[in-house]
Scaffold this motif. Sequence first.
Motif, PDB file in Angstrom:
ATOM      1  N   ILE A 146       0.832  -1.202   0.000  1.00  0.00           N
ATOM      2  CA  ILE A 146       0.000   0.000   0.000  1.00  0.00           C
ATOM      3  C   ILE A 146       0.870   1.257   0.000  1.00  0.00           C
ATOM      4  CG2 ILE A 146      -1.592   1.364   1.417  1.00  0.00           C
ATOM      5  CD1 ILE A 146      -2.890  -1.299   2.269  1.00  0.00           C
ATOM      6  N   VAL A 147       1.886   1.275   0.850  1.00  0.00           N
ATOM      7  CA  VAL A 147       2.767   2.444   0.919  1.00  0.00           C
ATOM      8  C   VAL A 147       3.563   2.582  -0.381  1.00  0.00           C
ATOM      9  CG1 VAL A 147       4.728   3.463   2.125  1.00  0.00           C
ATOM     10  CG2 VAL A 147       2.886   2.400   3.426  1.00  0.00           C
ATOM     11  N   ASP A 148       4.045   1.468  -0.910  1.00  0.00           N
ATOM     12  CA  ASP A 148       4.807   1.519  -2.162  1.00  0.00           C
ATOM     13  C   ASP A 148       3.961   2.076  -3.309  1.00  0.00           C
ATOM     14  OD1 ASP A 148       6.982   0.481  -0.853  1.00  0.00           O
ATOM     15  OD2 ASP A 148       6.728  -1.561  -1.617  1.00  0.00           O
ATOM     16  N   ALA A 149       2.651   1.799  -3.266  1.00  0.00           N
ATOM     17  CA  ALA A 149       1.766   2.274  -4.337  1.00  0.00           C
ATOM     18  C   ALA A 149       1.624   3.790  -4.329  1.00  0.00           C
ATOM     19  CB  ALA A 149       0.389   1.623  -4.192  1.00  0.00           C
ATOM     20  N   ALA A 150       2.053   4.449  -3.244  1.00  0.00           N
ATOM     21  CA  ALA A 150       2.014   5.911  -3.196  1.00  0.00           C
ATOM     22  C   ALA A 150       3.073   6.540  -4.093  1.00  0.00           C
ATOM     23  CB  ALA A 150       2.195   6.389  -1.752  1.00  0.00           C
ATOM     24  N   ALA A 151       3.976   5.716  -4.603  1.00  0.00           N
ATOM     25  CA  ALA A 151       4.990   6.159  -5.578  1.00  0.00           C
ATOM     26  C   ALA A 151       5.890   7.265  -5.026  1.00  0.00           C
ATOM     27  CB  ALA A 151       4.317   6.610  -6.878  1.00  0.00           C
ATOM     28  N   ASN A 152       6.275   7.124  -3.771  1.00  0.00           N
ATOM     29  CA  ASN A 152       7.230   8.043  -3.154  1.00  0.00           C
ATOM     30  C   ASN A 152       8.333   7.193  -2.544  1.00  0.00           C
ATOM     31  OD1 ASN A 152       8.608   9.647  -1.143  1.00  0.00           O
ATOM     32  ND2 ASN A 152       6.977  11.154  -1.324  1.00  0.00           N
ATOM     33  N   PRO A 153       9.474   7.049  -3.220  1.00  0.00           N
ATOM     34  CA  PRO A 153      10.536   6.146  -2.744  1.00  0.00           C
ATOM     35  C   PRO A 153      11.041   6.475  -1.346  1.00  0.00           C
ATOM     36  CG  PRO A 153      10.943   6.839  -5.005  1.00  0.00           C
ATOM     37  CD  PRO A 153       9.813   7.680  -4.500  1.00  0.00           C
ATOM     38  N   VAL A 154      11.107   7.753  -1.011  1.00  0.00           N
ATOM     39  CA  VAL A 154      11.585   8.126   0.323  1.00  0.00           C
ATOM     40  C   VAL A 154      10.596   7.650   1.380  1.00  0.00           C
ATOM     41  CG1 VAL A 154      12.179  10.043   1.852  1.00  0.00           C
ATOM     42  CG2 VAL A 154      12.870  10.107  -0.554  1.00  0.00           C
ATOM     43  N   LEU A 155       9.308   7.867   1.119  1.00  0.00           N
ATOM     44  CA  LEU A 155       8.279   7.393   2.037  1.00  0.00           C
ATOM     45  C   LEU A 155       8.355   5.882   2.212  1.00  0.00           C
ATOM     46  CD1 LEU A 155       5.682   7.721   3.720  1.00  0.00           C
ATOM     47  CD2 LEU A 155       4.387   7.650   1.585  1.00  0.00           C
ATOM     48  N   SER A 156       8.517   5.159   1.117  1.00  0.00           N
ATOM     49  CA  SER A 156       8.599   3.698   1.170  1.00  0.00           C
ATOM     50  C   SER A 156       9.782   3.235   2.018  1.00  0.00           C
ATOM     51  CB  SER A 156       8.710   3.121  -0.244  1.00  0.00           C
ATOM     52  OG  SER A 156       7.508   3.273  -0.942  1.00  0.00           O
ATOM     53  N   THR A 157      10.932   3.903   1.836  1.00  0.00           N
ATOM     54  CA  THR A 157      12.139   3.502   2.560  1.00  0.00           C
ATOM     55  C   THR A 157      12.009   3.775   4.052  1.00  0.00           C
ATOM     56  OG1 THR A 157      13.524   3.915   0.619  1.00  0.00           O
ATOM     57  CG2 THR A 157      14.621   3.861   2.750  1.00  0.00           C
ATOM     58  N   VAL A 158      11.524   4.976   4.394  1.00  0.00           N
ATOM     59  CA  VAL A 158      11.361   5.326   5.805  1.00  0.00           C
ATOM     60  C   VAL A 158      10.349   4.396   6.461  1.00  0.00           C
ATOM     61  CG1 VAL A 158      10.594   7.117   7.413  1.00  0.00           C
ATOM     62  CG2 VAL A 158      12.031   7.723   5.455  1.00  0.00           C
ATOM     63  N   TYR A 159       9.255   4.135   5.758  1.00  0.00           N
ATOM     64  CA  TYR A 159       8.218   3.253   6.303  1.00  0.00           C
ATOM     65  C   TYR A 159       8.769   1.850   6.550  1.00  0.00           C
ATOM     66  CZ  TYR A 159       3.748   0.815   6.747  1.00  0.00           C
ATOM     67  OH  TYR A 159       2.708   0.058   7.212  1.00  0.00           O
ATOM     68  N   ALA A 160       9.504   1.311   5.576  1.00  0.00           N
ATOM     69  CA  ALA A 160      10.069  -0.030   5.724  1.00  0.00           C
ATOM     70  C   ALA A 160      11.039  -0.097   6.900  1.00  0.00           C
ATOM     71  CB  ALA A 160      10.772  -0.445   4.436  1.00  0.00           C
ATOM     72  N   THR A 161      11.824   0.954   7.084  1.00  0.00           N
ATOM     73  CA  THR A 161      12.781   0.999   8.194  1.00  0.00           C
ATOM     74  C   THR A 161      12.070   0.997   9.537  1.00  0.00           C
ATOM     75  OG1 THR A 161      14.392   2.216   6.842  1.00  0.00           O
ATOM     76  CG2 THR A 161      14.658   2.319   9.231  1.00  0.00           C
ATOM     77  N   LEU A 162      11.020   1.809   9.654  1.00  0.00           N
ATOM     78  CA  LEU A 162      10.285   1.872  10.917  1.00  0.00           C
ATOM     79  C   LEU A 162       9.489   0.591  11.169  1.00  0.00           C
ATOM     80  CD1 LEU A 162       9.020   5.575  10.976  1.00  0.00           C
ATOM     81  CD2 LEU A 162      11.013   4.584  12.112  1.00  0.00           C
ATOM     82  N   MET A 163       8.947   0.010  10.110  1.00  0.00           N
ATOM     83  CA  MET A 163       8.226  -1.253  10.278  1.00  0.00           C
ATOM     84  C   MET A 163       9.164  -2.361  10.747  1.00  0.00           C
ATOM     85  SD  MET A 163       4.956  -1.220   9.897  1.00  0.00           S
ATOM     86  CE  MET A 163       4.362  -2.811   9.323  1.00  0.00           C
ATOM     87  N   ALA A 164      10.411  -2.317  10.283  1.00  0.00           N
ATOM     88  CA  ALA A 164      11.386  -3.306  10.745  1.00  0.00           C
ATOM     89  C   ALA A 164      11.627  -3.161  12.248  1.00  0.00           C
ATOM     90  CB  ALA A 164      12.702  -3.149   9.989  1.00  0.00           C
ATOM     91  N   LYS A 165      11.554  -1.920  12.750  1.00  0.00           N
ATOM     92  CA  LYS A 165      11.755  -1.689  14.179  1.00  0.00           C
ATOM     93  C   LYS A 165      10.612  -2.264  15.011  1.00  0.00           C
ATOM     94  CE  LYS A 165      13.346   1.878  16.125  1.00  0.00           C
ATOM     95  NZ  LYS A 165      13.558   3.244  16.666  1.00  0.00           N
ATOM     96  N   VAL A 166       9.383  -2.213  14.478  1.00  0.00           N
ATOM     97  CA  VAL A 166       8.238  -2.704  15.258  1.00  0.00           C
ATOM     98  C   VAL A 166       7.887  -4.152  14.924  1.00  0.00           C
ATOM     99  CG1 VAL A 166       7.298  -0.369  15.363  1.00  0.00           C
ATOM    100  CG2 VAL A 166       6.438  -1.944  13.623  1.00  0.00           C
ATOM    101  N   HIS A 167       8.620  -4.745  13.963  1.00  0.00           N
ATOM    102  CA  HIS A 167       8.281  -6.097  13.514  1.00  0.00           C
ATOM    103  C   HIS A 167       8.318  -7.095  14.666  1.00  0.00           C
ATOM    104  CE1 HIS A 167       7.955  -9.414  10.620  1.00  0.00           C
ATOM    105  NE2 HIS A 167       8.883 -10.028  11.338  1.00  0.00           N
ATOM    106  N   ARG A 168       9.386  -7.036  15.467  1.00  0.00           N
ATOM    107  CA  ARG A 168       9.516  -8.002  16.569  1.00  0.00           C
ATOM    108  C   ARG A 168       8.425  -7.795  17.601  1.00  0.00           C
ATOM    109  NH1 ARG A 168      12.738  -9.064  21.418  1.00  0.00           N
ATOM    110  NH2 ARG A 168      13.706  -7.010  21.416  1.00  0.00           N
ATOM    111  N   ALA A 169       8.075  -6.530  17.859  1.00  0.00           N
ATOM    112  CA  ALA A 169       7.015  -6.249  18.824  1.00  0.00           C
ATOM    113  C   ALA A 169       5.679  -6.770  18.324  1.00  0.00           C
ATOM    114  CB  ALA A 169       6.928  -4.748  19.086  1.00  0.00           C
TER     115      ALA A 169
END
Length: 252
Positions: A146-169
């Motif tokens: 869904i985030v990738d479909a927004a077509a903003n590479p910076v947004l996608s990268t930041v989102y993926a990084t933060l999701m990795a932080k909450v993945h274990r939680a």
Amino acid sequence: MNQSNGTPLLLRTRGMAAEIAARLRVMIDEGELPPGARIDEKDMCAAFDVSKTPLREALKVLVSEGRVTHRQYIGYRVAAIDLDDLASTFEMLHGLEAMAGDLLRQRVSAAQVAAIAAKHRRMVECHNSGKRLEYFRLNQQIHQMIVDAAANPVLSTVYATLMAKVHRARGAANADMLRWSESMDEHEAILAALEDPAHADLPEILRTHSENTAREVLAVLDRTRANSASVQDARTPESSGEPEEVAGSDQV
């Protein structure tokens, strides 16, 4: 033993350690080994059918990553999760989800909606058959799509990084998620908003879903921490002069 004889053994050990580390990483990140859980070396050696040498090499890697802690005479445990840092990370994700929803209203394509819908149907099947782990993995993939479909590479990268932080939680809470059906209903609403040509409600629906997820994850982890503290208090011997039994003291 000469070097030519010793090197293959060393390489095999390192290769096994990397494989064990990868398997333990998944077990920790997806909640099979929850925060604070003791990692029993004897049990793990039996489970992976390995000796202690590659297991300990793997555990050293996970200690360096912050997923595992080690204390002398206590042994290895899955690292605790900083709930304050987690809450702050979730706050950032709420905003990114809403931002993605706003951008999607102008940029998402029919093909992208169809791909998300197909992944959603697979997730529904996992929900209906009680396959919680598979559901969790598909859920993660859908959010990134869904985030990738927004077509903003910076947004996608930041989102993926933060999701990795909450993945274990999220994985740790996934095993005790009380709102699984509610979350499924929210994903149905997200898909309906995506399939609506106007996409008018998408930003708010995405933000609300993110907030509800964060609220439940934080609540589950807070309960887990409180229960763990209660167990530790119950096990603490009274000051009777008797030596305290040290958890993990059976480790070699």
